[in-house]
Design an enzyme around this catalytic site. Structure first.
Site, short mmCIF file in Angstrom:
data_model
loop_
_atom_site.label_atom_id
_atom_site.label_comp_id
_atom_site.label_asym_id
_atom_site.label_seq_id
_atom_site.Cartn_x
_atom_site.Cartn_y
_atom_site.Cartn_z
N LYS B 78 -37.64 -28.95 11.95
CA LYS B 78 -37.30 -30.02 12.90
C LYS B 78 -37.82 -31.33 12.32
CE LYS B 78 -37.86 -31.26 17.81
NZ LYS B 78 -38.48 -30.90 19.11
N SER B 153 -35.26 -30.49 23.17
CA SER B 153 -35.02 -31.44 22.13
C SER B 153 -34.74 -30.85 20.74
CB SER B 153 -36.22 -32.39 22.02
OG SER B 153 -37.35 -31.70 21.54
N SER B 177 -38.57 -27.56 24.98
CA SER B 177 -37.75 -27.99 23.85
C SER B 177 -37.49 -26.95 22.77
CB SER B 177 -38.36 -29.23 23.19
OG SER B 177 -38.09 -30.37 23.96
#
Lengths: 96, 485
Positions: B78, B153, B177
């Site tokens: 990420k 997210s 997330s």
């Protein structure tokens, strides 16, 4: 409770955010609804409840020896800086 | 043989047996990323050259006799994790020009284990969002239906694993997330106990809630990765100094005798067809020997308002570092210092991030601190106490991960409260610092649905056992989006 345009402008200034007039209108409305939404917490009886300080029971912030552990790497770190002169970060004149 | 549908353990066998090299494996995924990556918009940065160099190094290490569960196997990080010499944007214009001078601990640990980084995944800006639509780089598409969101997210990581663009991916979970996008993309997503995985070099959103975790196709794969990621780090002041068990070795333990708590509040507002799948998942766990009992956490419904005080408060403080002076976006021709701050931040941050910073600024401002922030931290304590009491009578809590399957891109962007309520079942675990996992448990209208398991602090092993047991008798986790099979 509803926020006003003046409230919003004050918050934006405290947060050092430039907000356009059009954005400001939208934020007045969405921030008001968020403030109303979280106001529900006010109804909860929290008499005698200590505010939570850490997610894990009994955990406290660790301390370490006051010893120098960092080496001087300013050239490396300043590669990401928008403007550097003589190893100093350059900002607009602050003192006349 | 389709390399991108193999498990970690299978790939390791192929690598150990010399059937495939890490270089070949890496090329396979790079080819997929080049071919189908752009339509999903799952990546912000592709690091093909570094990946090839890492793969050659991994092949040399293996040739020299080194073994390891992750050696030579490709992943995606990420873009919230700092990666030395590689752009680390956090999905924001503010950091569009930021090249990290150092590696996050998660990154350096995986690098040392020989993991191959293919790239950095797209995400909601500064991890603030539940649909990946707040990213400066545009929304990620859900591989099961390109008109729908992947969740957020960590949407890019979830979509990349689902579409077979990497074997596993890292993510972070502040209010759901990892688990919410895992559910919406049909993969397994794990959020460990707060403090279990180091936050060093993980760009801060809400420091008392942020925790790094993993996306993979199965609990067994998660166990392998978590074993490498987890552990004490003196560079994270809230890192927990406790031994890390061998999660992979403990997977096979039987579920007989496991007591599952069915949280009444987890089933309120749940779409009926989702509820039926969650119920079917619970029945599978019962067949494996688990017993169930109903429990109630009366303050849990307040977790979303609690979160939307605590998280924005911490965000407004954490994001004050972006000042246009030392790194990140700087506006053109500032006329004075105040103008430099206000315009750099006004231009660098997107709509949702500014909304959260202002919410946080408001709840922390003079005259409101006690009514909002202190109150929220008290309610957070009540919720945490209720979880603790529940875990005195049950081993894990089971329920849905999300109220509905993936929704259409654009459907909720104009209404922040509706968007925030996507995380209604996931936020509680963050407030209380608990470990939790989402596993695929079926489909509604061809869209994946997730089953969530929440455990007491440091019960990572127990959660992985339960999820692994479930995945031994179900095959939902093996389903792949038809277009990316």
């Amino acid at each position: 409770m509803s926020l006003t345009r003046q409230d919003l402008d004050k918050i934006a200034h405290l947060a050092r955010l430039q907000i356009t007039a059009a954005e400001s209108e939208r934020y007045v409305s969405s921030l008001s609804s968020i403030v109303d939404f979280v106001a529900e917490l006010g109804k909860v009886d929290t008499q005698g409840v200590a505010p939570m300080a850490h997610p894990l029971v009994g955990q406290v912030q660790r301390l370490r020896e006051d010893a120098i552990t960092e080496t001087d790497q300013h050239e490396r770190y300043q590669r990401n800086a928008p403007q550097v002169q003589a190893a100093l970060y350059v900002v607009p004149r602050v003192i006349e | 043989m389709t390399l991108h549908t193999q498990t970690l353990a299978e790939l390791r066998q192929l690598l150990d047996g010399g059937k495939v090299s890490s270089a070949e494996l890496t090329e396979h995924f790079l080819e997929r990323l080049a071919r189908v990556g752009p339509e999903l918009n799952a990546l912000i940065t592709l690091t093909a050259d570094q990946a090839r160099a890492q793969a050659r190094a991994a092949d040399r290490r293996r040739a020299a006799g080194e073994k390891g569960p992750l050696l030579g196997i490709p992943l995606i990080h990420k873009d919230i994790f700092c990666t030395e010499g590689v752009k680390t944007s956090c999905g924001s214009r503010m950091l569009d020009n930021f090249v990290s001078p150092y590696d996050a601990t998660v990154v350096s640990r995986l690098k040392a284990a020989g993991a191959i980084m293919l790239g950095k995944s797209n995400m909601d800006e500064f991890a603030m969002g539940s649909s990946n639509e707040t990213s400066f780089y545009g929304p990620v598409k859900n591989p099961w239906d390109l008109t729908r969101v992947p969740g957020g997210s960590s949407g890019g990581s979830a979509a990349a694993v689902a579409a077979g663009l990497c074997v596993y991916a890292t993510g972070t979970d502040t209010g759901g997330s990892i688990r919410q996008p895992a559910a919406l993309c049909g993969v397994t997503g794990f959020k460990p106990t707060y403090g279990r995985v180091s936050r060093y070099g993980m760009i801060a959103f809400a420091s008392s809630l942020d925790q790094a975790g993993v996306f993979a196709h199965s609990a067994a794969d998660v166990a392998q990765v978590l074993g490498v990621m987890a552990g004490f780090d003196e560079r994270d002041s809230t890192s927990v100094d406790a031994p890390v068990p061998d999660y992979a070795a403990g997977l096979a333990a039987p579920l007989k005798g496991l007591t599952i708590g069915l949280l009444r509040e987890f089933f309120d507002g749940l779409e009926p067809r989702n509820a039926a799948l969650v119920q079917a998942g619970i029945d599978e766990l019962r067949k494996l020997g688990a017993t169930t009992r109903e429990v109630s956490l009366p303050h849990l419904p307040l977790s979303v308002p609690t979160y939307y005080v605590v998280a924005p408060a911490e965000c407004s403080s954490n994001l004050s570092r972006y000042d246009g002076v030392r790194f990140g976006h700087r506006c053109d021709n500032p006329k004075d210092l105040l103008d430099l701050y206000e315009r750099s931040r006004g231009e660098g941050f997107g709509t949702e991030v500014k909304r959260r910073i202002m919410t946080g600024t408001y709840v922390l401002s003079a005259g409101y601190y006690d009514a909002y922030y202190l109150k929220a931290q008290q309610v957070r304590q009540l919720i945490t106490d209720e979880f603790r009491r529940a875990f005195q009578s049950v081993d894990v809590l089971v329920g849905p991960t999300t109220p509905t399957p993936a929704f259409a891109i654009g459907a909720k962007v104009d209404d922040p409260i509706t968007m925030y309520l996507n995380d209604i079942y996931t936020i509680g675990a963050n407030l209380a610092g608990l470990p939790a996992i989402s596993v695929p448990c079926g489909f509604v209208d061809d869209l994946p649905v997730g089953l969530q398991l929440v455990g007491p602090h440091f019960a990572e092993g127990r959660l992985l056992q339960a999820a692994h047991g479930f995945q031994q008798v179900t095959d939902w986790h093996r389903r792949r989006p038809p277009a990316y099979a």
